[in-house]
Design an enzyme around this catalytic site. Structure first.
Site, PDB file in Angstrom:
ATOM      1  N   ARG A   3       5.438 -18.426 -47.179  1.00 30.49           N
ATOM      2  CA  ARG A   3       5.987 -19.272 -48.247  1.00 30.49           C
ATOM      3  C   ARG A   3       5.162 -19.021 -49.506  1.00 30.49           C
ATOM      4  O   ARG A   3       3.971 -19.318 -49.534  1.00 30.49           O
ATOM      5  CB  ARG A   3       5.896 -20.741 -47.807  1.00 30.49           C
ATOM      6  CG  ARG A   3       6.397 -21.741 -48.832  1.00 30.49           C
ATOM      7  CD  ARG A   3       6.197 -23.164 -48.319  1.00 30.49           C
ATOM      8  NE  ARG A   3       6.634 -24.146 -49.297  1.00 30.49           N
ATOM      9  CZ  ARG A   3       5.878 -24.598 -50.278  1.00 30.49           C
ATOM     10  NH1 ARG A   3       4.636 -24.174 -50.420  1.00 30.49           N
ATOM     11  NH2 ARG A   3       6.350 -25.489 -51.123  1.00 30.49           N
ATOM     12  N   LYS A  60      -3.092 -21.504 -53.221  1.00 35.64           N
ATOM     13  CA  LYS A  60      -3.837 -22.677 -52.759  1.00 35.64           C
ATOM     14  C   LYS A  60      -5.327 -22.555 -53.062  1.00 35.64           C
ATOM     15  O   LYS A  60      -5.855 -21.457 -53.239  1.00 35.64           O
ATOM     16  CB  LYS A  60      -3.583 -22.916 -51.260  1.00 35.64           C
ATOM     17  CG  LYS A  60      -2.180 -23.520 -51.035  1.00 35.64           C
ATOM     18  CD  LYS A  60      -1.905 -23.908 -49.611  1.00 35.64           C
ATOM     19  CE  LYS A  60      -0.493 -24.489 -49.501  1.00 35.64           C
ATOM     20  NZ  LYS A  60      -0.107 -24.770 -48.101  1.00 35.64           N
TER      21      LYS A  60
HETATM   22  C1  8Y4 Z   1      -1.168 -24.427 -56.099  1.00 40.43           C
HETATM   23  C2  8Y4 Z   1       0.143 -24.351 -55.766  1.00 40.43           C
HETATM   24  C3  8Y4 Z   1      -2.026 -25.174 -55.333  1.00 40.43           C
HETATM   25  C4  8Y4 Z   1       0.610 -25.009 -54.653  1.00 40.43           C
HETATM   26  C5  8Y4 Z   1      -1.556 -25.844 -54.227  1.00 40.43           C
HETATM   27  C6  8Y4 Z   1      -0.232 -25.753 -53.878  1.00 40.43           C
HETATM   28  C7  8Y4 Z   1       3.282 -25.764 -47.411  1.00 40.43           C
HETATM   29  C8  8Y4 Z   1       4.553 -26.362 -47.395  1.00 40.43           C
HETATM   30  C9  8Y4 Z   1       3.517 -26.915 -49.222  1.00 40.43           C
HETATM   31  C10 8Y4 Z   1       2.881 -24.974 -46.305  1.00 40.43           C
HETATM   32  C11 8Y4 Z   1       5.045 -25.450 -45.345  1.00 40.43           C
HETATM   33  C12 8Y4 Z   1       1.310 -26.284 -52.055  1.00 40.43           C
HETATM   34  C13 8Y4 Z   1       5.835 -27.875 -48.909  1.00 40.43           C
HETATM   35  C14 8Y4 Z   1       1.508 -27.379 -51.079  1.00 40.43           C
HETATM   36  N1  8Y4 Z   1       2.644 -26.113 -48.579  1.00 40.43           N
HETATM   37  N2  8Y4 Z   1       5.428 -26.209 -46.381  1.00 40.43           N
HETATM   38  N3  8Y4 Z   1       4.682 -27.074 -48.532  1.00 40.43           N
HETATM   39  N4  8Y4 Z   1       3.801 -24.847 -45.296  1.00 40.43           N
HETATM   40  N5  8Y4 Z   1       5.871 -25.272 -44.305  1.00 40.43           N
HETATM   41  N6  8Y4 Z   1       0.189 -26.476 -52.785  1.00 40.43           N
HETATM   42  O1  8Y4 Z   1       1.769 -24.429 -46.211  1.00 40.43           O
HETATM   43  O2  8Y4 Z   1       2.073 -25.376 -52.178  1.00 40.43           O
HETATM   44  S1  8Y4 Z   1       3.224 -27.701 -50.739  1.00 40.43           S
END
Ligand code: 8Y4
Length: 279
Positions: free
Chosen positions: A259, A225
């Site tokens: 996660r 993130k």
């Molecule tokens: C690079 C890769 C930059 C991924 C941003 C991202 C969470 C989640 C997501 C979380 C739970 C993400 C579905 C966002 N984040 N579910 N989901 N908790 N429970 N962004 O923090 O990965 S998606």
């Protein structure tokens, strides 16, 4: 101090007395399609199996990007993406499968196809979502988000981010248990990056033990993130080491599920945490 370690989810009863790793399986055309030879379904299934081999304790399957500014996906398109992957993995998986969705219709189909956990960034606030989960035996992750993905990062604002996240998660836990979802089917998540500035995200990590004190196991998602890039620099592909630090810190502050995209590295790092943490 966390005392409730059992997480009842579908066919499984997880003992979260050590940190568990949830591996991310994205089923989106851009993340998987390679222009023909293998379908995005085949690639996602292969990726899921590879993550199990790397030591994933749970697989989280998602068909709609929830990253900031991402456009919504239609119900039909989301079902087209995730259902074949769920059906294929449900037949062979040795670990619980989680569906990352806020849409009640996707929850219903995924539960019927054998998923064990609903991972909902909207904490079952869509109409009908609570009832669908209540009328099943799956586990649920209730996550905090301020606003909606398209606009949530424009102007995140809190009086006190920690107490507002604690209040929201406590309220949602009360609503869903009142609707018949047993307390041992619930895990909670502060929702890093979901309507939060870097300062908000840092405050939540600093005060994670106060969120843990709500009393249900915490799930934490910091993998790749932008907060990691804001602090350590680097684009998405260069955030592994910062992400490992974040997973280790989270686990040492009580998080029971992390996660992540990078399963093998995280499993190794958390083995060290498990070895040195008091029981
Ligand atoms: C690079 C890769 C930059 C991924 C941003 C991202 C969470 C989640 C997501 C979380 C739970 C993400 C579905 C966002 N984040 N579910 N989901 N908790 N429970 N962004 O923090 O990965 S998606």
């Amino acid at each position: 101090m966390q005392t409730q370690y059992l997480f009842n989810c579908g066919k499984y009863q997880l003992n979260l007395n050590r940190p568990h790793v949830m591996g991310i399986v994205n089923v989106t055309p851009d993340s998987f399609s390679d222009g023909g030879k293998y379908s995005s379904t085949d690639l996602a299934v292969e990726h899921g199996l590879a993550l199990i081999a790397e030591g994933a304790d749970i697989l989280d399957i998602g068909g709609e990007s929830t990253r900031p500014g991402a456009p919504p996906v239609s119900l039909d398109e989301e079902l087209r993406r995730v259902m074949p992957v769920i059906e294929a993995l449900a037949a062979v998986s040795t670990v619980p499968l989680s569906i990352d969705t806020y849409k009640p219709e996707v929850m219903r189909s995924a539960i019927a196809a054998g998923v064990d956990i609903v991972n909902d960034v909207r904490a079952l606030q869509e109409d009908g979502a609570v009832e669908i989960v209540a009328n099943s035996d799956v586990g649920v992750c209730l996550m905090h988000m301020q606003g909606m993905p398209l606009t949530m990062q424009l102007a995140p604002s809190y009086q006190d981010v920690v107490s507002e996240v604690v209040q929201f998660l406590t309220d949602r836990m009360y609503v869903v248990t009142s609707a018949g979802i047993a307390i041992d089917r619930i895990v909670l998540d502060p929702g890093f990056g979901f309507g939060k500035t870097t300062a908000h995200n840092i405050a939540l990590i600093q005060h994670l033990t106060e969120i843990d004190a709500i009393g249900r196991p915490l799930l934490v998602g910091l993998s790749r993130k932008s907060i990691l890039g804001k602090i350590a620099g680097g684009d998405e592909q260069q955030r592994l080491h910062a992400g490992l630090a974040a997973s280790v810190i989270s686990a040492m502050k009580g998080a029971k599920i992390v996660r992540v995209h990078d399963v093998k590295a995280t499993v190794d790092a958390l083995k060290i945490v498990t070895a040195v943490m008091p029981i």
